[in-house]
Design a protein around this motif. Structure first.
Motif, PDB file in Angstrom:
ATOM      1  N   ALA A 131      44.976  54.165 -33.502  1.00 39.23           N
ATOM      2  CA  ALA A 131      44.217  53.063 -32.915  1.00 39.23           C
ATOM      3  C   ALA A 131      43.601  53.502 -31.598  1.00 39.23           C
ATOM      4  N   GLY A 132      42.383  53.048 -31.359  1.00 34.52           N
ATOM      5  CA  GLY A 132      41.719  53.301 -30.091  1.00 34.52           C
ATOM      6  C   GLY A 132      42.210  52.331 -29.028  1.00 34.52           C
ATOM      7  N   LEU A 133      41.634  52.447 -27.850  1.00 34.17           N
ATOM      8  CA  LEU A 133      41.983  51.560 -26.739  1.00 34.17           C
ATOM      9  C   LEU A 133      41.205  50.248 -26.825  1.00 34.17           C
ATOM     10  N   PRO A 134      41.797  49.174 -26.340  1.00 38.47           N
ATOM     11  CA  PRO A 134      41.070  47.896 -26.245  1.00 38.47           C
ATOM     12  C   PRO A 134      40.180  47.920 -24.999  1.00 38.47           C
ATOM     13  N   PRO A 135      39.417  46.864 -24.756  1.00 37.52           N
ATOM     14  CA  PRO A 135      38.616  46.794 -23.531  1.00 37.52           C
ATOM     15  C   PRO A 135      39.534  46.583 -22.318  1.00 37.52           C
ATOM     16  N   ILE A 136      40.020  47.675 -21.754  1.00 34.10           N
ATOM     17  CA  ILE A 136      41.041  47.595 -20.712  1.00 34.10           C
ATOM     18  C   ILE A 136      40.550  46.882 -19.457  1.00 34.10           C
ATOM     19  N   GLY A 137      39.256  46.839 -19.263  1.00 30.51           N
ATOM     20  CA  GLY A 137      38.721  46.108 -18.114  1.00 30.51           C
ATOM     21  C   GLY A 137      38.865  44.608 -18.233  1.00 30.51           C
ATOM     22  N   CYS A 138      39.262  44.137 -19.413  1.00 22.93           N
ATOM     23  CA  CYS A 138      39.435  42.699 -19.657  1.00 22.93           C
ATOM     24  C   CYS A 138      40.902  42.276 -19.644  1.00 22.93           C
ATOM     25  N   LEU A 139      41.809  43.209 -19.461  1.00 20.10           N
ATOM     26  CA  LEU A 139      43.225  42.854 -19.394  1.00 20.10           C
ATOM     27  C   LEU A 139      43.482  42.052 -18.129  1.00 20.10           C
ATOM     28  N   PRO A 140      44.221  40.965 -18.228  1.00 23.58           N
ATOM     29  CA  PRO A 140      44.488  40.155 -17.029  1.00 23.58           C
ATOM     30  C   PRO A 140      45.040  40.955 -15.852  1.00 23.58           C
ATOM     31  N   ILE A 141      45.918  41.909 -16.110  1.00 26.32           N
ATOM     32  CA  ILE A 141      46.494  42.687 -15.004  1.00 26.32           C
ATOM     33  C   ILE A 141      45.430  43.531 -14.315  1.00 26.32           C
ATOM     34  N   VAL A 142      44.508  44.093 -15.079  1.00 26.31           N
ATOM     35  CA  VAL A 142      43.431  44.906 -14.499  1.00 26.31           C
ATOM     36  C   VAL A 142      42.505  44.031 -13.660  1.00 26.31           C
ATOM     37  N   ILE A 143      42.174  42.865 -14.175  1.00 28.89           N
ATOM     38  CA  ILE A 143      41.331  41.934 -13.418  1.00 28.89           C
ATOM     39  C   ILE A 143      42.024  41.543 -12.115  1.00 28.89           C
ATOM     40  N   PHE A 158      42.168  44.776  -9.708  1.00 30.27           N
ATOM     41  CA  PHE A 158      40.953  45.486  -9.314  1.00 30.27           C
ATOM     42  C   PHE A 158      39.709  44.630  -9.088  1.00 30.27           C
ATOM     43  N   SER A 159      39.777  43.331  -9.293  1.00 30.67           N
ATOM     44  CA  SER A 159      38.552  42.524  -9.166  1.00 30.67           C
ATOM     45  C   SER A 159      38.122  42.319  -7.720  1.00 30.67           C
ATOM     46  N   GLY A 160      39.037  42.402  -6.781  1.00 32.27           N
ATOM     47  CA  GLY A 160      38.703  42.121  -5.387  1.00 32.27           C
ATOM     48  C   GLY A 160      38.811  40.638  -5.055  1.00 32.27           C
ATOM     49  N   GLU A 161      38.650  39.801  -6.056  1.00 32.72           N
ATOM     50  CA  GLU A 161      38.792  38.341  -5.914  1.00 32.72           C
ATOM     51  C   GLU A 161      39.585  37.828  -7.103  1.00 32.72           C
ATOM     52  N   PRO A 162      40.868  38.168  -7.165  1.00 33.52           N
ATOM     53  CA  PRO A 162      41.642  37.924  -8.386  1.00 33.52           C
ATOM     54  C   PRO A 162      41.799  36.462  -8.793  1.00 33.52           C
ATOM     55  N   LEU A 163      41.663  35.547  -7.870  1.00 37.81           N
ATOM     56  CA  LEU A 163      41.831  34.144  -8.241  1.00 37.81           C
ATOM     57  C   LEU A 163      40.511  33.473  -8.610  1.00 37.81           C
ATOM     58  N   THR A 164      39.413  33.992  -8.099  1.00 36.47           N
ATOM     59  CA  THR A 164      38.123  33.338  -8.356  1.00 36.47           C
ATOM     60  C   THR A 164      37.212  34.117  -9.286  1.00 36.47           C
ATOM     61  N   ASN A 165      37.372  35.430  -9.356  1.00 32.21           N
ATOM     62  CA  ASN A 165      36.527  36.255 -10.219  1.00 32.21           C
ATOM     63  C   ASN A 165      37.375  36.841 -11.332  1.00 32.21           C
ATOM     64  N   ARG A 166      37.484  36.129 -12.430  1.00 37.04           N
ATOM     65  CA  ARG A 166      38.344  36.548 -13.536  1.00 37.04           C
ATOM     66  C   ARG A 166      37.519  37.117 -14.695  1.00 37.04           C
ATOM     67  N   ARG A 167      36.434  37.806 -14.386  1.00 36.10           N
ATOM     68  CA  ARG A 167      35.613  38.430 -15.431  1.00 36.10           C
ATOM     69  C   ARG A 167      36.090  39.856 -15.696  1.00 36.10           C
ATOM     70  N   CYS A 168      35.734  40.356 -16.874  1.00 32.56           N
ATOM     71  CA  CYS A 168      36.052  41.745 -17.218  1.00 32.56           C
ATOM     72  C   CYS A 168      35.422  42.689 -16.202  1.00 32.56           C
ATOM     73  N   ILE A 169      36.085  43.804 -15.967  1.00 33.06           N
ATOM     74  CA  ILE A 169      35.583  44.832 -15.060  1.00 33.06           C
ATOM     75  C   ILE A 169      35.042  45.966 -15.918  1.00 33.06           C
ATOM     76  N   ASP A 170      33.722  46.030 -15.979  1.00 34.77           N
ATOM     77  CA  ASP A 170      33.053  46.933 -16.915  1.00 34.77           C
ATOM     78  C   ASP A 170      33.417  48.402 -16.740  1.00 34.77           C
ATOM     79  N   ARG A 171      33.624  48.856 -15.509  1.00 31.42           N
ATOM     80  CA  ARG A 171      33.883  50.290 -15.311  1.00 31.42           C
ATOM     81  C   ARG A 171      35.174  50.731 -16.013  1.00 31.42           C
ATOM     82  N   PHE A 172      36.130  49.838 -16.118  1.00 32.13           N
ATOM     83  CA  PHE A 172      37.368  50.183 -16.821  1.00 32.13           C
ATOM     84  C   PHE A 172      37.176  50.130 -18.337  1.00 32.13           C
TER      85      PHE A 172
END
Length: 158
Positions: free
Chosen positions: A16-28, A31-45
């Motif tokens: 199995a390949g990797l999932p979209p790791i930038g969308c995992l809640p822990i990654v958001i 690494f989001s910089g605004e973890p409570l208000t910006n809960r979007r996927c982080i494309d670079r990951f």
């Protein structure tokens, strides 16, 4: 590696390949910089996962070519695209929450932090993720249905 598995008796191998790791809640959260208000996927990951999956498939193709004469088959399971589709269009799949897990507050808890004493949301089927890393049972079932043709293909090769 493939030949080592063949020597151990493996004839059908799935990877199995990797999932979209930038969308995992822990990654958001981390690494989001605004973890409570910006809960979007982080494309670079997620791009890292896309690139990893691309090279993984190329390696598996090379391994398949080297093992084909031995009667072995290697199948790649694309986890990224079905999970990403669920995340992007979560309401179509019946999910209400996509950016945090059902266990605890859903931002960081995973593994031992989700235990019998942890708070768990009343409706796990409304969450894409059970904890901050792992998909919920419903997500896994949808993923299984998406991968079913590949699974049937390798099962029919017995």
């Amino acid at each position: 590696m493939g030949l080592d598995l063949w020597h151990e008796g493996a004839r059908i191998i799935t990877v199995a390949g990797l999932p979209p790791i930038g969308c995992l809640p822990i990654v958001i959260t981390v690494f989001s910089g605004e973890p409570l208000t910006n809960r979007r996927c982080i494309d670079r990951f997620s791009t890292v996962a896309i690139n990893y999956n691309f090279y993984l498939q190329k390696e598996l193709d090379l391994m398949q070519n080297s093992l084909a004469h031995l009667g072995s088959k290697i199948f790649y399971l694309d986890v990224y695209n079905p999970v990403y589709e669920i995340i992007l269009d979560h309401r179509r799949f019946g999910f209400e929450e996509v950016s945090r897990g059902c266990c605890g507050i859903g931002y960081l808890e995973a593994s031992v932090l989700c235990n019998p004493k942890s708070y768990v949301c009343p409706n796990t089927s409304a969450y894409v993720f059970f904890d901050s890393i792992h998909p919920s049972e419903k997500t896994y079932f949808i993923l299984f249905k998406a991968l079913r043709p590949i699974i049937d293909s390798f099962l029919s090769s017995f």
